[in-house]
Design a protein around this motif. Structure first.
Motif, PDB file in Angstrom:
ATOM      1  N   SER A 142       1.771  -2.808   5.152  1.00  8.52           N
ATOM      2  CA  SER A 142       2.815  -1.795   5.025  1.00  8.52           C
ATOM      3  C   SER A 142       3.876  -2.229   4.023  1.00  8.52           C
ATOM      4  O   SER A 142       4.265  -1.467   3.144  1.00  8.52           O
ATOM      5  CB  SER A 142       3.479  -1.542   6.382  1.00  8.52           C
ATOM      6  N   GLY A 145       2.900  -1.996   0.497  1.00  9.32           N
ATOM      7  CA  GLY A 145       2.476  -0.671   0.055  1.00  9.32           C
ATOM      8  C   GLY A 145       0.973  -0.587  -0.156  1.00  9.32           C
ATOM      9  O   GLY A 145       0.499   0.143  -1.009  1.00  9.32           O
ATOM     10  N   MET A 147      -1.267   0.085   2.405  1.00  7.65           N
ATOM     11  CA  MET A 147      -1.961   0.745   3.502  1.00  7.65           C
ATOM     12  C   MET A 147      -2.951   1.788   2.988  1.00  7.65           C
ATOM     13  O   MET A 147      -3.981   2.033   3.590  1.00  7.65           O
ATOM     14  CB  MET A 147      -0.932   1.382   4.435  1.00  7.65           C
ATOM     15  N   GLY A 148      -2.638   2.412   1.848  1.00  9.15           N
ATOM     16  CA  GLY A 148      -3.515   3.454   1.328  1.00  9.15           C
ATOM     17  C   GLY A 148      -4.645   2.917   0.454  1.00  9.15           C
ATOM     18  O   GLY A 148      -5.520   3.672   0.043  1.00  9.15           O
ATOM     19  N   ASN A 149      -4.604   1.607   0.144  1.00 14.12           N
ATOM     20  CA  ASN A 149      -5.610   1.052  -0.765  1.00 14.12           C
ATOM     21  C   ASN A 149      -7.018   1.162  -0.193  1.00 14.12           C
ATOM     22  O   ASN A 149      -7.204   1.208   1.015  1.00 14.12           O
ATOM     23  CB  ASN A 149      -5.290  -0.419  -1.041  1.00 14.12           C
TER      24      ASN A 149
END
Lengths: 396, 159
Positions: A142, A145, A147-149
């Motif tokens: 988190s 940044g 988390m979306g990877n």
């Protein structure tokens, strides 16, 4: 616990000062982008026997707090995933999970045997090196940044399979340390493993109904907090009586509770976990004499270096299996290196079962090293500047 | 509508992503806790996000609003204007409802009210087109379709 008349204010003062100190450390570690867990261990080391300022009055409080901490840590670990997620993840990622287990359990286990540990103690050391810190990793992803990877599902699936392996590992080791004739030990283990499988099976199919039965339709945070915590402690105590250990029982309760209640329970119980888990880490440090650390330091460093590499390979492999590119594989590998709360829980179970303190000091030093080095590695592995997508513009 | 790819993030939520018209890869993480993350993927390393913005559920709703409502609710709105006089309503099954605990067949909802139950939402999970043996429970959210007075009759039975 009973305190003499003059001791109550002193106890409050000591607890207050310890919490205040830990709050300060947590703040410092947050500023440095680190996990506070290694620092909490250090606090325990400094305050305990052989440390700088031994605390006397509140040791019983800390001890009970630490027990609650273990139960809540495992309860929330169980609440983290639904039975369905566990099953799906296991079906799709059992290969990565098996690679993870083979690569990361083996070094600790072999090291233990080489050090002349008994078989059971070596199994504990294997557990310590095996399990990554899902708490620190989730926070790290988190914060960075990530988390979306695309590599993140690979990382999370490793954590899920570790979760499941823990569910089988913990009852097996508690069965092993309980001792007794081989026949009886085998019986305990079979019983415990069967309980785990049955609970996961029931949770997948009838989790909602079971939750309804336990808690009704309530959405009130206070009721959920008190009921879920109460159930976990009661079942944890029952687990101790049948040699399943409170930790495993709480974990199973966490898995069995599902749906909205589970999500809400995670939110309301998170601060409780933060408090009692912190106390648990301090308690673990308290048990260890700082003087025991220098003799095991070289060993711990060697073990940390080896298992950092094996974890890196695990993450690299798991994300490659999911079709992630070279950069993502490196990020996945580095993110998984950190060890933390569950390594300490395993070591604590070993110490609680009377296995000697080399295990404790070795595990503490190991977690101090990788708890600090892991997040740094995760940060350093990918420092390329972000490239915003270039939009294609129509020719003017 | 662009093809949306869906990935389960165990313990976190679900990640949705699609390629926008300009070639930019955009994604959203829908967390179990209700928060959303807005994602924009890197152009060199497609596995990485260059932008990852955490939104609490309030900010997420503001953003949805600014972008013109979700496609699903937009379509529902379209449907309602196209079929004039038809009502779609979401009704909650009340404590004292005679329909609670009974299947749709047992309570003969369709025959008695002339309204159709097109979906039932329970604990956040939707059961689309529930069958005759579907059993309603207190707290279920019933999505009903029919003429306004038919839906009103159903609303009375569910209250």
């Amino acid at each position: 616990m009973t305190l003499a008349a003059g001791e109550a204010p002193l106890a409050l003062l000591e607890i207050g000062l310890i919490l205040l100190g830990m709050g300060l450390l947590a703040r410092l570690s947050a500023r440095a982008g680190m996990s506070p867990i290694p620092l909490f261990l250090l606090v325990g080391l400094l305050l305990g026997r052989g440390g700088l300022v031994p605390v006397a009055t509140v040791s019983e409080f800390i001890e009970i707090g630490a027990d609650i901490g273990v139960v809540v840590l495992l309860l929330l670990l169980g609440l983290e995933y639904t039975g369905r997620e566990l099953q799906q993840s296991m079906r799709e990622n059992w290969v990565s999970g098996a690679v993870d287990t083979a690569l990361n359990f083996t070094p600790g286990f072999v090291f233990g045997l080489a050090l002349g540990f008994s078989f059971v103690r070596a199994v504990f050391l294997g557990g310590v090196t095996y399990v990554s810190s899902s708490g620190i990793i989730a926070k790290l992803l988190s914060d960075l940044g990530r988390m979306g990877n695309r590599e993140t599902p690979a990382i999370l699936s490793i954590l899920v399979t570790e979760d499941l392996v823990m569910a089988l590992y913990l009852p097996v080791v508690t069965g092993l340390v309980a001792g007794g004739p081989p026949f009886e030990t085998a019986g305990t283990i079979v019983l415990a493993v069967a309980a785990v499988i049955v609970v996961i099976g029931i949770a997948t199919r009838h989790g909602t109904r079971f939750t309804l039965l336990l808690l009704g339709r309530t959405r009130d945070p206070e009721i959920i907090l008190l009921s879920v915590l109460g159930i976990a402690l009661v079942v944890g105590a029952a687990g101790e009586y049948v040699n399943l250990s409170a930790a495993v029982a709480a974990f199973l309760i966490g898995i069995a509770i599902s749906g909205d209640v589970a999500r809400q329970a995670r939110v309301v119980l998170a601060p409780i976990r933060d408090l009692f888990a912190a106390i648990f880490f301090v308690f673990f440090g308290l048990e260890i004499d700082p003087g025991e650390i220098p003799p095991v330091l070289a060993l711990a460093v060697a073990l940390a270096v080896i298992t950092a590499l094996t974890k890196y390979v695990t993450g690299w492999y798991a994300s490659r299996r999911m079709g992630v590119g070279p950069y993502g594989r490196r990020r996945a590998g580095a993110a998984l290196i950190v060890r933390g709360e569950f390594s300490i829980v395993i070591a604590q179970l070993g110490i609680g079962a009377g296995l000697d303190a080399t295990l404790g000091s070795l595990a503490a030093t190991y977690v101090l090293l990788l708890g600090i080095a892991g997040p740094i590695a995760a940060r350093l592995v990918d420092r390329r500047a972000p490239r915003l997508p270039q939009l294609e513009r129509p020719p003017v | 509508m662009a093809k949306v790819q869906e990935t389960l993030l165990p313990g976190v939520g679900v990640r949705y992503e699609f390629t926008a018209g300009t070639g930019v890869r955009i994604g959203v993480i829908s967390r179990f806790t209700g928060e959303r993350d807005l994602l924009v993927f890197d152009s060199v390393d497609p596995d990485r996000c260059v932008l990852s913005i955490e939104l609490d559920s309030d900010s997420a709703h503001t953003l949805i609003d600014l972008l013109g409502g979700s496609q699903v609710s937009q379509r529902l709105a379209d449907l309602m204007t196209h079929v004039e006089g038809l009502a779609i309503e979401q009704l909650t099954v009340g404590e004292g409802s005679e329909l609670a605990g009974r299947t749709l067949a047992e309570s003969q909802v369709q025959r008695r009210t002339q309204a159709s139950v097109i979906a039932v939402i329970r604990d956040g999970d939707a059961e689309a087109a529930p069958g005759a043996d579907f059993r309603l429970e207190v707290g279920d959210l019933v999505v009903a379709l029919g003429m306004p007075d038919a839906v009103a009759t159903l609303a009375e039975l569910l209250a």
